[in-house]
Scaffold this motif. Structure first.
Motif, PDB file in Angstrom:
ATOM      1  N   GLU A   1       0.832  -1.209   0.000  1.00  0.00           N
ATOM      2  CA  GLU A   1       0.000   0.000   0.000  1.00  0.00           C
ATOM      3  C   GLU A   1       0.865   1.257   0.000  1.00  0.00           C
ATOM      4  OE1 GLU A   1      -3.423   2.187   2.770  1.00  0.00           O
ATOM      5  OE2 GLU A   1      -2.449   0.328   3.435  1.00  0.00           O
ATOM      6  N   GLU A   2       1.919   1.283   0.798  1.00  0.00           N
ATOM      7  CA  GLU A   2       2.799   2.444   0.865  1.00  0.00           C
ATOM      8  C   GLU A   2       3.529   2.658  -0.457  1.00  0.00           C
ATOM      9  OE1 GLU A   2       4.396   2.917   5.368  1.00  0.00           O
ATOM     10  OE2 GLU A   2       4.759   0.942   4.457  1.00  0.00           O
ATOM     11  N   TRP A   3       4.008   1.572  -1.063  1.00  0.00           N
ATOM     12  CA  TRP A   3       4.697   1.704  -2.338  1.00  0.00           C
ATOM     13  C   TRP A   3       3.756   2.202  -3.434  1.00  0.00           C
ATOM     14  CZ3 TRP A   3       9.477   2.355  -3.237  1.00  0.00           C
ATOM     15  CH2 TRP A   3      10.459   1.751  -2.457  1.00  0.00           C
ATOM     16  N   ALA A   4       2.552   1.672  -3.448  1.00  0.00           N
ATOM     17  CA  ALA A   4       1.589   2.090  -4.466  1.00  0.00           C
ATOM     18  C   ALA A   4       1.274   3.578  -4.325  1.00  0.00           C
ATOM     19  CB  ALA A   4       0.312   1.254  -4.346  1.00  0.00           C
ATOM     20  N   ARG A   5       1.106   4.023  -3.087  1.00  0.00           N
ATOM     21  CA  ARG A   5       0.820   5.438  -2.855  1.00  0.00           C
ATOM     22  C   ARG A   5       2.000   6.307  -3.281  1.00  0.00           C
ATOM     23  NH1 ARG A   5      -1.004   4.823   1.815  1.00  0.00           N
ATOM     24  NH2 ARG A   5       0.875   5.224   3.052  1.00  0.00           N
ATOM     25  N   LEU A   6       3.218   5.860  -2.972  1.00  0.00           N
ATOM     26  CA  LEU A   6       4.411   6.613  -3.340  1.00  0.00           C
ATOM     27  C   LEU A   6       4.554   6.738  -4.854  1.00  0.00           C
ATOM     28  CD1 LEU A   6       7.079   7.971  -2.404  1.00  0.00           C
ATOM     29  CD2 LEU A   6       8.145   5.714  -2.584  1.00  0.00           C
ATOM     30  N   LEU A   7       4.206   5.683  -5.576  1.00  0.00           N
ATOM     31  CA  LEU A   7       4.347   5.675  -7.030  1.00  0.00           C
ATOM     32  C   LEU A   7       3.130   6.236  -7.756  1.00  0.00           C
ATOM     33  CD1 LEU A   7       5.969   2.139  -7.482  1.00  0.00           C
ATOM     34  CD2 LEU A   7       7.125   4.357  -7.430  1.00  0.00           C
ATOM     35  N   GLY A   8       2.094   6.567  -7.007  1.00  0.00           N
ATOM     36  CA  GLY A   8       0.890   7.097  -7.634  1.00  0.00           C
ATOM     37  C   GLY A   8       0.158   6.053  -8.451  1.00  0.00           C
ATOM     38  N   ALA A   9       0.205   4.802  -7.994  1.00  0.00           N
ATOM     39  CA  ALA A   9      -0.453   3.701  -8.700  1.00  0.00           C
ATOM     40  C   ALA A   9      -1.344   2.956  -7.715  1.00  0.00           C
ATOM     41  CB  ALA A   9       0.577   2.751  -9.294  1.00  0.00           C
ATOM     42  N   SER A  10      -2.200   2.119  -8.230  1.00  0.00           N
ATOM     43  CA  SER A  10      -3.050   1.316  -7.365  1.00  0.00           C
ATOM     44  C   SER A  10      -2.297   0.065  -6.923  1.00  0.00           C
ATOM     45  CB  SER A  10      -4.334   0.911  -8.085  1.00  0.00           C
ATOM     46  OG  SER A  10      -4.046  -0.010  -9.128  1.00  0.00           O
ATOM     47  N   GLU A  11      -2.720  -0.487  -5.793  1.00  0.00           N
ATOM     48  CA  GLU A  11      -2.116  -1.743  -5.337  1.00  0.00           C
ATOM     49  C   GLU A  11      -2.310  -2.840  -6.384  1.00  0.00           C
ATOM     50  OE1 GLU A  11      -2.913  -2.970  -1.255  1.00  0.00           O
ATOM     51  OE2 GLU A  11      -3.667  -0.941  -0.859  1.00  0.00           O
ATOM     52  N   ARG A  12      -3.445  -2.812  -7.031  1.00  0.00           N
ATOM     53  CA  ARG A  12      -3.730  -3.826  -8.046  1.00  0.00           C
ATOM     54  C   ARG A  12      -2.749  -3.726  -9.213  1.00  0.00           C
ATOM     55  NH1 ARG A  12      -9.732  -4.706 -10.758  1.00  0.00           N
ATOM     56  NH2 ARG A  12      -9.255  -6.677 -11.834  1.00  0.00           N
ATOM     57  N   THR A  13      -2.417  -2.501  -9.607  1.00  0.00           N
ATOM     58  CA  THR A  13      -1.469  -2.303 -10.712  1.00  0.00           C
ATOM     59  C   THR A  13      -0.087  -2.825 -10.339  1.00  0.00           C
ATOM     60  OG1 THR A  13      -2.650  -0.386 -11.593  1.00  0.00           O
ATOM     61  CG2 THR A  13      -0.307  -0.579 -12.128  1.00  0.00           C
ATOM     62  N   VAL A  14       0.361  -2.508  -9.121  1.00  0.00           N
ATOM     63  CA  VAL A  14       1.673  -2.963  -8.673  1.00  0.00           C
ATOM     64  C   VAL A  14       1.706  -4.485  -8.587  1.00  0.00           C
ATOM     65  CG1 VAL A  14       3.322  -2.935  -6.763  1.00  0.00           C
ATOM     66  CG2 VAL A  14       2.162  -0.821  -7.444  1.00  0.00           C
ATOM     67  N   THR A  15       0.644  -5.062  -8.039  1.00  0.00           N
ATOM     68  CA  THR A  15       0.577  -6.518  -7.907  1.00  0.00           C
ATOM     69  C   THR A  15       0.630  -7.196  -9.271  1.00  0.00           C
ATOM     70  OG1 THR A  15      -0.692  -6.383  -5.846  1.00  0.00           O
ATOM     71  CG2 THR A  15      -0.842  -8.441  -7.101  1.00  0.00           C
ATOM     72  N   ARG A  16      -0.144  -6.686 -10.213  1.00  0.00           N
ATOM     73  CA  ARG A  16      -0.158  -7.280 -11.553  1.00  0.00           C
ATOM     74  C   ARG A  16       1.191  -7.135 -12.237  1.00  0.00           C
ATOM     75  NH1 ARG A  16      -5.959  -5.480 -14.326  1.00  0.00           N
ATOM     76  NH2 ARG A  16      -7.251  -7.091 -13.328  1.00  0.00           N
ATOM     77  N   ALA A  17       1.843  -5.986 -12.034  1.00  0.00           N
ATOM     78  CA  ALA A  17       3.150  -5.762 -12.661  1.00  0.00           C
ATOM     79  C   ALA A  17       4.179  -6.747 -12.131  1.00  0.00           C
ATOM     80  CB  ALA A  17       3.598  -4.325 -12.423  1.00  0.00           C
ATOM     81  N   PHE A  18       4.179  -6.986 -10.826  1.00  0.00           N
ATOM     82  CA  PHE A  18       5.117  -7.959 -10.257  1.00  0.00           C
ATOM     83  C   PHE A  18       4.821  -9.361 -10.778  1.00  0.00           C
ATOM     84  CE2 PHE A  18       6.835  -4.992  -7.109  1.00  0.00           C
ATOM     85  CZ  PHE A  18       8.127  -5.472  -6.979  1.00  0.00           C
ATOM     86  N   ARG A  19       3.562  -9.729 -10.821  1.00  0.00           N
ATOM     87  CA  ARG A  19       3.194 -11.061 -11.297  1.00  0.00           C
ATOM     88  C   ARG A  19       3.612 -11.257 -12.752  1.00  0.00           C
ATOM     89  NH1 ARG A  19       1.975 -15.155  -7.773  1.00  0.00           N
ATOM     90  NH2 ARG A  19       0.493 -14.477  -6.181  1.00  0.00           N
ATOM     91  N   ARG A  20       3.352 -10.258 -13.565  1.00  0.00           N
ATOM     92  CA  ARG A  20       3.650 -10.371 -14.995  1.00  0.00           C
ATOM     93  C   ARG A  20       5.153 -10.413 -15.240  1.00  0.00           C
ATOM     94  NH1 ARG A  20       0.960  -6.351 -16.441  1.00  0.00           N
ATOM     95  NH2 ARG A  20      -0.973  -7.482 -16.862  1.00  0.00           N
ATOM     96  N   ALA A  21       5.913  -9.618 -14.494  1.00  0.00           N
ATOM     97  CA  ALA A  21       7.355  -9.506 -14.743  1.00  0.00           C
ATOM     98  C   ALA A  21       8.171 -10.612 -14.090  1.00  0.00           C
ATOM     99  CB  ALA A  21       7.858  -8.145 -14.258  1.00  0.00           C
ATOM    100  N   THR A  22       7.733 -11.107 -12.931  1.00  0.00           N
ATOM    101  CA  THR A  22       8.549 -12.048 -12.173  1.00  0.00           C
ATOM    102  C   THR A  22       7.879 -13.378 -11.873  1.00  0.00           C
ATOM    103  OG1 THR A  22       7.818 -11.350  -9.955  1.00  0.00           O
ATOM    104  CG2 THR A  22       9.559 -10.044 -11.005  1.00  0.00           C
ATOM    105  N   GLY A  23       6.564 -13.455 -12.049  1.00  0.00           N
ATOM    106  CA  GLY A  23       5.836 -14.658 -11.683  1.00  0.00           C
ATOM    107  C   GLY A  23       5.557 -14.757 -10.196  1.00  0.00           C
ATOM    108  N   LEU A  24       5.915 -13.712  -9.450  1.00  0.00           N
ATOM    109  CA  LEU A  24       5.738 -13.702  -8.002  1.00  0.00           C
ATOM    110  C   LEU A  24       4.945 -12.478  -7.576  1.00  0.00           C
ATOM    111  CD1 LEU A  24       9.430 -14.491  -6.953  1.00  0.00           C
ATOM    112  CD2 LEU A  24       7.549 -16.130  -7.075  1.00  0.00           C
ATOM    113  N   SER A  25       4.301 -12.574  -6.428  1.00  0.00           N
ATOM    114  CA  SER A  25       3.686 -11.387  -5.843  1.00  0.00           C
ATOM    115  C   SER A  25       4.779 -10.491  -5.287  1.00  0.00           C
ATOM    116  CB  SER A  25       2.727 -11.791  -4.716  1.00  0.00           C
ATOM    117  OG  SER A  25       3.455 -12.298  -3.605  1.00  0.00           O
ATOM    118  N   PHE A  26       4.410  -9.276  -4.922  1.00  0.00           N
ATOM    119  CA  PHE A  26       5.375  -8.361  -4.317  1.00  0.00           C
ATOM    120  C   PHE A  26       5.987  -8.983  -3.066  1.00  0.00           C
ATOM    121  CE2 PHE A  26       5.739  -5.261  -0.791  1.00  0.00           C
ATOM    122  CZ  PHE A  26       6.881  -4.588  -1.208  1.00  0.00           C
ATOM    123  N   ALA A  27       5.141  -9.542  -2.192  1.00  0.00           N
ATOM    124  CA  ALA A  27       5.639 -10.125  -0.942  1.00  0.00           C
ATOM    125  C   ALA A  27       6.555 -11.310  -1.211  1.00  0.00           C
ATOM    126  CB  ALA A  27       4.466 -10.547  -0.057  1.00  0.00           C
TER     127      ALA A  27
END
Length: 218
Positions: free
Chosen positions: A132-158
């Protein structure tokens, strides 16, 4: 590259490989890479001409350093071998080299939406800012960050952060730091939390992991 003692971390393109004692890293010809070994680690290069290599791993890969393979590479390091003798030894190397069962590589995202997160965590794996903090800092939604990590690495952020911390833990433990120090360095509240995270990634505890690595290399 073959490794004796400690760990070797190699940054190859968008991946970070961590190689443990008893293993080596096969690097295809022409692949740009860089890295560092932990204190006390010894590693050796063995070079093969691409036109005399009967097979090619298409990407860098950890290989199992069996006693036979170590003996062959030591033999090939001699400077008095003539061409036929070298060719015979190399042919046996190519026959016995096998991928290690322990392939441990971390995919770096390479996505401009989340590259800042990856860079910050690579610099300081103990950074415990939430999704949540990272998404707010980047001006993106948590869903966007989560999808980006999944698509790029195959893993969730955590999961990605946990993998990164285990990579760093392997280096610190190899350098002789105890579990409590490593746990604090990587931002875990308790050593038990670190041990549990290590077990989730590696399938065993830090102590058992390094005992097994020592047995394999002895």
């Amino acid at each position: 590259m073959t490794l004796s003692g400690g760990t070797l971390t190699s940054h190859v393109g968008d991946r970070i490989f961590t190689v443990f004692e008893g293993n080596g890293l096969w690097m295809p010809a022409g692949v740009v890479h860089g890295g560092r070994a932990t204190a006390g680690a010894e590693f050796h290069d063995a070079l093969f001409a691409p036109d005399r290599t009967p097979f090619v791993f298409e990407e860098p890969k950890a290989i199992e350093m069996t006693p036979l393979l170590e003996s062959l590479l030591a033999h090939l390091s001699r400077t008095d071998l003539d061409a036929p003798a070298r060719a015979r030894a190399e042919s046996v190397v190519f026959d016995v080299v096998r991928p290690s069962a322990r392939q441990f590589a971390l995919q770096v995202p390479g996505d401009p939406r989340i590259d800042a997160i990856a860079a910050a965590l690579l610099d300081d794996p103990a950074d415990d800012r939430s999704l949540e903090e990272w998404a707010r800092l980047l001006g993106a939604s948590e869903r966007t960050v989560t999808r980006a990590f999944r698509r790029a690495t195959g893993l969730s952020f955590a999961q990605w952060r946990q993998m990164l911390r285990v990579h760093r833990a392997l280096m610190l433990l190899s350098e002789g730091f105890d579990v409590m120090t490593v746990s604090e360095t990587l931002g875990y509240a308790q050593p038990s939390s670190f041990i549990a995270a290590f077990r989730r990634v590696m399938g065993t505890t830090p102590g058992a992991f390094f005992e097994a690595a020592a047995d394999l290399s002895s």
